[in-house]
Write a protein that holds these residues in place. Structure first.
Motif, PDB file in Angstrom:
ATOM      1  N   GLN A  91       0.886  -0.855   0.072  1.00 30.79           N
ATOM      2  CA  GLN A  91      -0.109   0.184  -0.190  1.00 30.79           C
ATOM      3  C   GLN A  91       0.459   1.253   0.055  1.00 30.79           C
ATOM      4  OE1 GLN A  91      -2.426  -1.545   3.599  1.00 30.79           O
ATOM      5  NE2 GLN A  91      -3.948  -0.719   2.239  1.00 30.79           N
ATOM      6  N   TYR A  92       1.921   1.530   0.121  1.00 29.20           N
ATOM      7  CA  TYR A  92       2.891   2.672   0.806  1.00 29.20           C
ATOM      8  C   TYR A  92       3.898   2.839  -1.067  1.00 29.20           C
ATOM      9  CZ  TYR A  92       6.583   5.124   2.979  1.00 29.20           C
ATOM     10  OH  TYR A  92       7.443   6.772   3.313  1.00 29.20           O
ATOM     11  N   ARG A  93       3.804   1.925  -1.377  1.00 31.39           N
ATOM     12  CA  ARG A  93       4.611   1.747  -2.298  1.00 31.39           C
ATOM     13  C   ARG A  93       3.694   2.239  -3.494  1.00 31.39           C
ATOM     14  NH1 ARG A  93       5.542  -3.076  -2.053  1.00 31.39           N
ATOM     15  NH2 ARG A  93       7.591  -3.207  -1.396  1.00 31.39           N
TER      16      ARG A  93
ATOM     17  N   THR B 106       9.644   5.403  -5.885  1.00 33.77           N
ATOM     18  CA  THR B 106       9.620   4.329  -5.160  1.00 33.77           C
ATOM     19  C   THR B 106      11.063   3.566  -5.388  1.00 33.77           C
ATOM     20  OG1 THR B 106       8.406   3.047  -6.566  1.00 33.77           O
ATOM     21  CG2 THR B 106       7.599   4.111  -4.820  1.00 33.77           C
ATOM     22  N   GLU B 107      11.888   4.180  -5.913  1.00 33.12           N
ATOM     23  CA  GLU B 107      13.796   3.900  -6.571  1.00 33.12           C
ATOM     24  C   GLU B 107      14.640   2.767  -5.576  1.00 33.12           C
ATOM     25  OE1 GLU B 107      17.149   5.233  -8.863  1.00 33.12           O
ATOM     26  OE2 GLU B 107      14.866   5.767 -10.288  1.00 33.12           O
ATOM     27  N   ASP B 108      14.591   4.098  -4.197  1.00 32.06           N
ATOM     28  CA  ASP B 108      15.556   3.848  -3.530  1.00 32.06           C
ATOM     29  C   ASP B 108      14.741   3.296  -2.196  1.00 32.06           C
ATOM     30  OD1 ASP B 108      17.573   4.743  -4.827  1.00 32.06           O
ATOM     31  OD2 ASP B 108      17.619   6.705  -4.396  1.00 32.06           O
ATOM     32  N   LEU B 109      13.776   2.816  -2.708  1.00 31.64           N
ATOM     33  CA  LEU B 109      12.493   2.392  -1.515  1.00 31.64           C
ATOM     34  C   LEU B 109      12.763   0.965  -1.165  1.00 31.64           C
ATOM     35  CD1 LEU B 109      10.735   3.072   1.067  1.00 31.64           C
ATOM     36  CD2 LEU B 109       8.852   1.979  -1.044  1.00 31.64           C
ATOM     37  N   ARG B 110      13.491   0.975   0.014  1.00 27.73           N
ATOM     38  CA  ARG B 110      13.895  -0.145   1.271  1.00 27.73           C
ATOM     39  C   ARG B 110      12.645  -1.340   1.719  1.00 27.73           C
ATOM     40  NH1 ARG B 110      17.149   0.796  -1.200  1.00 27.73           N
ATOM     41  NH2 ARG B 110      20.057   0.295  -1.530  1.00 27.73           N
ATOM     42  N   LEU B 111      11.468  -2.019   1.356  1.00 26.15           N
ATOM     43  CA  LEU B 111      10.471  -2.627   2.682  1.00 26.15           C
ATOM     44  C   LEU B 111      10.686  -3.415   2.524  1.00 26.15           C
ATOM     45  CD1 LEU B 111       7.627   0.239   1.411  1.00 26.15           C
ATOM     46  CD2 LEU B 111       9.004   0.049   3.865  1.00 26.15           C
TER      47      LEU B 111
END
Length: 72
Positions: free
Chosen positions: A52-54, A64-69
């Motif tokens: 959902q966050y993404r 969202t390229e550097d997003l780490r989840l």
């Protein structure tokens, strides 16, 4: 308190700003973030999933390229 009405008003302001009829609204204050979170947390659990966050970031046009989840 009424996120749907807030979003409608914000979109109307954005449309007016694009037509050079006013300023773009400032959407990222604390109350607005709480309202957006409320729209995402439809079950009222107090959290949202990484998916959902993404998707919310993508919808807002944010990277969202550097997003780490994780997946949970």
């Amino acid at each position: 308190e009424r996120p749907r009405e807030f979003l409608i008003q914000a979109l109307e302001k954005v449309k007016a700003g694009r037509r050079a009829e006013g300023d773009y609204p400032y959407l990222m204050d604390e109350d607005n973030l709480v309202a957006m979170f409320g729209l995402l947390d439809v079950l009222g659990q107090g959290h949202i999933t990484p998916a959902q966050y993404r998707e919310a970031l993508k919808t807002l046009g944010l990277s969202t390229e550097d997003l780490r989840l994780g997946d949970d």
